[in-house]
Design a protein around this motif. Structure first.
Motif, PDB file in Angstrom:
ATOM      1  N   ASP A  17       1.291  -0.756  -0.093  1.00  0.00           N
ATOM      2  CA  ASP A  17      -0.223  -0.154  -0.017  1.00  0.00           C
ATOM      3  C   ASP A  17       0.696   1.234   0.227  1.00  0.00           C
ATOM      4  O   ASP A  17       0.466   1.939  -0.956  1.00  0.00           O
ATOM      5  CB  ASP A  17      -1.125   0.234   1.366  1.00  0.00           C
ATOM      6  CG  ASP A  17      -2.153  -1.205   1.208  1.00  0.00           C
ATOM      7  OD1 ASP A  17      -2.287  -1.370   0.232  1.00  0.00           O
ATOM      8  OD2 ASP A  17      -2.628  -1.369   2.288  1.00  0.00           O
ATOM      9  N   ALA A  18       2.096   1.319   0.827  1.00  0.00           N
ATOM     10  CA  ALA A  18       2.507   2.867   1.281  1.00  0.00           C
ATOM     11  C   ALA A  18       3.228   2.400  -0.272  1.00  0.00           C
ATOM     12  O   ALA A  18       3.762   3.777  -0.999  1.00  0.00           O
ATOM     13  CB  ALA A  18       3.337   2.433   2.321  1.00  0.00           C
ATOM     14  N   ALA A  19       3.879   1.397  -1.075  1.00  0.00           N
ATOM     15  CA  ALA A  19       4.689   1.741  -2.211  1.00  0.00           C
ATOM     16  C   ALA A  19       3.320   2.370  -3.741  1.00  0.00           C
ATOM     17  O   ALA A  19       4.418   2.815  -4.256  1.00  0.00           O
ATOM     18  CB  ALA A  19       4.815   0.202  -3.419  1.00  0.00           C
ATOM     19  N   ARG A  20       1.988   2.129  -3.291  1.00  0.00           N
ATOM     20  CA  ARG A  20       1.253   2.270  -4.379  1.00  0.00           C
ATOM     21  C   ARG A  20       1.478   3.715  -4.527  1.00  0.00           C
ATOM     22  O   ARG A  20       1.382   4.397  -5.406  1.00  0.00           O
ATOM     23  CB  ARG A  20       0.238   1.034  -3.873  1.00  0.00           C
ATOM     24  CG  ARG A  20       0.154   0.226  -4.586  1.00  0.00           C
ATOM     25  CD  ARG A  20      -1.257  -0.323  -5.193  1.00  0.00           C
ATOM     26  NE  ARG A  20      -2.327  -0.462  -3.723  1.00  0.00           N
ATOM     27  CZ  ARG A  20      -1.484  -1.935  -3.049  1.00  0.00           C
ATOM     28  NH1 ARG A  20      -0.643  -2.906  -4.405  1.00  0.00           N
ATOM     29  NH2 ARG A  20      -1.735  -2.254  -2.370  1.00  0.00           N
ATOM     30  N   GLN A  21       1.130   4.243  -3.061  1.00  0.00           N
ATOM     31  CA  GLN A  21       1.257   5.983  -3.101  1.00  0.00           C
ATOM     32  C   GLN A  21       2.446   6.568  -3.055  1.00  0.00           C
ATOM     33  O   GLN A  21       1.508   7.574  -3.897  1.00  0.00           O
ATOM     34  CB  GLN A  21       0.304   5.592  -1.241  1.00  0.00           C
ATOM     35  CG  GLN A  21       0.524   7.441  -0.329  1.00  0.00           C
ATOM     36  CD  GLN A  21       0.011   7.572   0.997  1.00  0.00           C
ATOM     37  OE1 GLN A  21       0.053   6.502   1.411  1.00  0.00           O
ATOM     38  NE2 GLN A  21       0.391   8.917   1.040  1.00  0.00           N
ATOM     39  N   PHE A  22       3.274   6.113  -3.153  1.00  0.00           N
ATOM     40  CA  PHE A  22       3.958   6.236  -3.405  1.00  0.00           C
ATOM     41  C   PHE A  22       4.559   5.914  -5.152  1.00  0.00           C
ATOM     42  O   PHE A  22       5.036   7.206  -5.234  1.00  0.00           O
ATOM     43  CB  PHE A  22       5.986   5.613  -3.381  1.00  0.00           C
ATOM     44  CG  PHE A  22       7.040   6.654  -3.295  1.00  0.00           C
ATOM     45  CD1 PHE A  22       7.505   7.793  -2.379  1.00  0.00           C
ATOM     46  CD2 PHE A  22       8.087   5.850  -4.038  1.00  0.00           C
ATOM     47  CE1 PHE A  22       9.422   8.276  -3.203  1.00  0.00           C
ATOM     48  CE2 PHE A  22       8.772   6.535  -4.738  1.00  0.00           C
ATOM     49  CZ  PHE A  22       9.736   7.466  -4.159  1.00  0.00           C
TER      50      PHE A  22
END
Length: 84
Positions: A17-22
């Motif tokens: 999820d953090a990778a997609r947000q970044f």
């Protein structure tokens, strides 16, 4: 017509999820450049680059507009006019 290419830039994130947000943040920042098609941006794990997750919905809404929300959003699509 110019050919299209993909740049692979590894980065770290604590979870998918953090990778997609970044990825969405990076794509929106780069979308200011006319050569960039942020709507087609995807993210993948470094060791599984063939398994890509779309970052944006990009659903065609008519009138030259596309949905600008994250992929698989739960609210109605939202759009802005695409200016290129």
């Amino acid at each position: 017509m110019a050919e299209r290419y993909v740049v692979h830039v590894p980065f770290t994130a604590p979870d998918p999820d953090a990778a997609r947000q970044f990825g969405r943040t990076l794509a929106r920042t780069l979308d200011r450049l006319p050569q960039v098609d942020a709507a087609e941006a995807t993210v993948s794990a470094e060791d599984a680059q063939g398994v890509q997750s779309r970052l944006f919905c990009d659903r065609l809404l008519g009138g030259g507009r596309r949905c600008v929300l994250r992929a698989e959003h739960d609210v109605p699509c939202a759009s802005v006019e695409v200016v290129r």
